[in-house]
Design an enzyme around this catalytic site. Structure first.
Site, short mmCIF file in Angstrom:
data_model
loop_
_atom_site.label_atom_id
_atom_site.label_comp_id
_atom_site.label_asym_id
_atom_site.label_seq_id
_atom_site.Cartn_x
_atom_site.Cartn_y
_atom_site.Cartn_z
N LYS A 117 0.84 -1.20 0.00
CA LYS A 117 0.00 0.00 0.00
C LYS A 117 0.88 1.26 0.00
O LYS A 117 0.70 2.17 -0.80
CB LYS A 117 -0.88 -0.02 1.26
CG LYS A 117 -1.79 1.17 1.40
CD LYS A 117 -2.34 1.33 2.81
CE LYS A 117 -2.96 0.07 3.34
NZ LYS A 117 -3.76 0.31 4.57
N LYS A 129 3.51 -2.27 11.14
CA LYS A 129 2.22 -2.21 11.84
C LYS A 129 2.44 -2.60 13.28
O LYS A 129 3.42 -3.28 13.60
CB LYS A 129 1.25 -3.21 11.19
CG LYS A 129 -0.19 -2.87 11.41
CD LYS A 129 -0.68 -1.88 10.38
CE LYS A 129 -2.08 -1.41 10.65
NZ LYS A 129 -2.60 -0.62 9.52
N ASP A 169 -5.14 3.10 13.87
CA ASP A 169 -5.86 2.07 13.14
C ASP A 169 -7.10 1.80 14.02
O ASP A 169 -7.47 2.67 14.83
CB ASP A 169 -4.99 0.80 12.94
CG ASP A 169 -5.53 -0.14 11.87
OD1 ASP A 169 -5.29 0.11 10.69
OD2 ASP A 169 -6.23 -1.12 12.22
N1 GLU Z 1 -3.76 2.38 9.71
C1 GLU Z 1 -3.79 3.06 8.46
C2 GLU Z 1 -3.65 2.08 7.32
O1 GLU Z 1 -4.10 0.97 7.43
C3 GLU Z 1 -2.88 4.26 8.39
C4 GLU Z 1 -1.44 4.06 8.62
C5 GLU Z 1 -0.61 5.36 8.72
O2 GLU Z 1 -1.13 6.44 8.50
O3 GLU Z 1 0.56 5.21 8.99
O4 GLU Z 1 -3.12 2.36 6.30
#
Ligand code: GLU
Length: 448
Positions: A117, A129, A169
């Site tokens: 992503k 994460k 998240d």
């Molecule tokens: N938790 C979000 C995601 O799944 C954002 C992560 C972020 O901004 O670092 O992409």
């Protein structure tokens, strides 16, 4: 070239053997690996340098105890995680999830998805994460604060604006980021704003970050419809969830002139034929932290279905914005039968593999979360830019940047799918485009 397929199969088997029981991680890896054949055939260097094998093994995994005291003075113990999956393109970047279901395998699936992503945003971001099996539901502000402080008391030594930059998240929003940042600042003696994103715009955060995941997923849906000569005006939409992603997906859908008739939480579904009243959802979820069933108290003409399946509600555009594996093959069949033409995933991996296949076979425009929900992390990168330059952009400018980024992601996925022989397949487009960017950096760095 069957040896490429056999090689990919071997890598997948190795991943399942080395990470036993981590079913969501296996699922995420499988979904990516089975689309990479065409890229490996075209670029033999990826196999030669064992790029896939390296991408499937996290660079580092940290697990720690998080002790804290509840309001009764009782000691509670949770487990904290932070997985740095890939730093090929930048510092590890990805959110923290606080939810009782969080296991190491959950964090690994999310971290793996995040690598691809973040790569397709085109920004200088690695993937990671984290989270904890802490349940914020029903906890007081004081309990959440003490938990966040304890969590950061271990995490702080592993993160930094050039090393690893967490964000929110599920279960981690503005309030939690505030407590986490406060504790980081206190321990390190540094006002290092770039160490976390999703901060309040009142103290170093970026405008639009709160809205960006939901807005971005709608921008992606709009681009997919545009590519088919259509748009969102007047479309009936269903958005699952009622958290941060769902709320701002609904907001942007309504701004585009679509009609949002349903949303949900883990207890049930609200159906409001004349259109979901967003002010009520925001009050319930962002201020009062209540369940969505309370919506009908303010709107007696709406219907609440305890334990209902939101995908039974007919719609033209479906946006799963709740959590992983929330939309199965049966639900996909119902959606197609009811005339659904587009699905844009606001959550991470919400559609089960059978559902994805069914949508694709039925000709539904399907945007995987990796591409569709990348607006959140892309705006985190914009927040990091503002932090680095000690600047603060306007809402309009930041939203325009987000819109442009989502347009680029869409066009990149679209063009990549076409280049690799699967026109219109955004899953293949997103996976190959993301993979290639990470893979080229890995090769350039040598064996590290
Ligand atoms: N938790 C979000 C995601 O799944 C954002 C992560 C972020 O901004 O670092 O992409």
């Amino acid at each position: 070239m069957p040896e490429i397929d056999a090689r990919i199969q071997r890598i997948y088997e190795q991943v399942t053997q080395r990470n036993p029981g981590e079913l969501e991680f296996h699922q995420a890896v499988k979904e990516v690996l089975e689309t990479l054949g065409p890229a490996l055939r075209k670029h033999p260097e990826y196999a030669e340098h064992k790029v896939i094998e390296r991408i499937c093994e996290p660079e580092r995994q940290i697990i720690f105890r998080v002790p804290w005291q509840d309001d009764k003075g009782e000691v509670q113990i949770n487990r904290g995680f932070r997985v740095g999956f890939s730093s090929a393109l930048g510092p590890y970047k990805g959110g923290l999830r606080f939810h009782p279901s969080v296991l190491l395998g959950t964090v690994k699936f999310l971290g793996f998805e995040q690598v691809f992503k973040n790569a397709i945003t085109g920004m200088p971001l690695g993937g990671g994460k984290g989270g904890a099996d802490f349940d914020p539901k029903g906890k007081s502000d004081g309990e959440v604060m003490r938990f966040c402080q304890s969590y950061m008391t271990e995490l702080y030594r592993h993160i930094g604006e050039l090393t690893d930059v967490p964000a929110g998240d599920i279960g981690v929003g503005g309030r939690e980021i505030g407590y986490l940042f406060g504790q980081y600042k206190r321990i390190t003696n540094r006002y290092e704003t770039g160490v976390l994103t999703g901060k309040s715009p009142k103290w170093g955060g970026a405008l639009v970050r709160r809205e960006s995941t939901g807005y971005g997923a709608v921008f992606f849906a709009e681009e997919m419809l545009k590519a088919r000569g259509s748009d969102l005006v007047g479309k009936t939409c269903v958005v699952s969830g009622s958290g941060n992603v769902a709320i701002y997906a609904m907001e942007k859908l309504q701004q585009f002139g679509a009609r949002v008739v349903a949303c949900s939480d883990s207890n049930g579904v609200v159906y409001h034929e004349k259109g979901i009243q967003l002010d009520t959802v925001k009050r319930l979820k962002e201020v009062e932290r209540k369940r969505i069933r309370e919506y009908v108290n303010a709107h007696p003409d709406a219907k609440y279905i305890e334990g209902g399946n939101i995908w039974d509600i007919p719609c033209q555009v479906a946006m799963p914005c709740a959590t992983q594996n929330e939309l199965d093959e049966g639900a996909a069949r119902t959606l197609v039968k009811n005339g659904c033409i587009a699905v844009s995933e606001g959550a991470n991996m919400p559609t089960m593999p059978g559902g994805v296949k069914l949508f694709q076979e039925a000709g539904v425009a399907f945007a995987p979360g990796k591409a569709a929900n990348a607006g959140g992390v892309a705006t985190s990168a914009l927040e990091m830019q503002q932090n680095a330059s000690r600047d603060a952009w306007t809402f309009e400018h930041t939203e325009e940047r987000l819109r442009e980024i989502m347009r680029c992601i869409h066009d990149n996925c679209y063009a990549t799918a076409e280049e690799y022989g699967s026109p219109g397949n955004y899953v293949i487009g997103a996976n190959i485009a993301g993979f290639r960017r990470v893979a080229d950096a890995i090769i350039a760095f040598g064996v590290i």
